[in-house]
Design an enzyme around this catalytic site. Sequence first.
Site, PDB file in Angstrom:
ATOM      1  CG  ASP A 203      -2.726   1.565  -5.817  1.00  0.00           C
ATOM      2  OD1 ASP A 203      -2.426   0.729  -4.951  1.00  0.00           O
ATOM      3  OD2 ASP A 203      -1.758   2.470  -5.957  1.00  0.00           O
ATOM      4  CG  HIS A 251      11.830   1.607  -3.257  1.00  0.00           C
ATOM      5  ND1 HIS A 251      12.109   2.617  -3.832  1.00  0.00           N
ATOM      6  CD2 HIS A 251      10.524   1.676  -2.571  1.00  0.00           C
ATOM      7  CE1 HIS A 251      11.125   3.483  -3.518  1.00  0.00           C
ATOM      8  NE2 HIS A 251      10.163   3.157  -2.714  1.00  0.00           N
TER       9      HIS A 251
END
Length: 344
Positions: A203, A251
């Site tokens: 990340d 998403h």
Amino acid sequence: MTDLSNDAQGPQRIMELSSGLWASKTLSTALHLDLFGALAAHPGATHTELADLLGISARPTRSLLAACAALGLLTRVGEKCFNTPLSQRHLVRTSPDYFGGWVEMLDRHDYPGWMQLHDALRHNRPTAWNPDEQNSLFDNADPIVLETFWEAMTTVSTVTARELGSRLDLTQMRALLDVGGGGAAWDIELCRMHPPLLAAVYDLPHVCELTQKKIDQANLGDRITTIAGDFFADTSFPEGYDTHLFSSVLHDWSDSQCRELLARSFTALPSNGRLVIAELLIDDAEDGPLDAALMGLAMQVETWGRSFTAAELTNWLTRTGFTDVHVTRIHAPTANAGVIARKP
């Protein structure tokens, strides 16, 4: 389906839908005032005692308590008030199952953008942050965003990880790369379920700093590491992992970006490597379920993404080269399905 033949039922249903914000603000305000913490420390407190504890007047305290009782967040015995099992377990800050981070994130971060939903739809751009000033929601290292958004993601992901993790064949996992896994909730839960497993959270650098604290708190620093990077800007995904995880990641991005992420995963995985995707999928008819449909609308406010169907995701995976795609249905806050695929 609700029978709306009675003249009062139609307007009543519309009123329920339109006043949904009332219930949400009741919960978030009670949480902000630490009502549930006060009741945990002082079970059986009366409304006058709670007014003193919360630092507000008696009149608004009575209204707040009545609304919370009607929502099932507290019970009353005469003048005495008590937390319900729901609020005691999930809304008291010292509880290990505290879920208030999600409530706070919606209230402080999401809802200002939702109040501009019309603009998000009309102009086809997020309203929860300014696209003219940053590339994505996740670029923001503001302390308030870190405090609320990422804490909330950790809270809801923990529950989802337990639900889907219990249905995965973890014996095939040796090294897991959690792509965009800020907070390490999945890695912590899966490592606890499967002691041989090693994991890495891939990340952004400021997210990894936050994540390391979670790993240390779980005493899993010998098994979970962080890899600071940007999965679009980096030339490739880190290699050496037999399983990749995308939990509530796809998403957030456009269709083309989703396919790019799947392609990068396919390239980095070894033969027989697996990809695990956890998402709130909408039905093929695109008429529900409600949580997945509303999550798709939330993405109009928050990101450039949307909710998609199992058929769409399966098509993306097979076109990328993955095989043995199967869908496992679950019931959890951030996913109603796990989609597992294999690289030949």
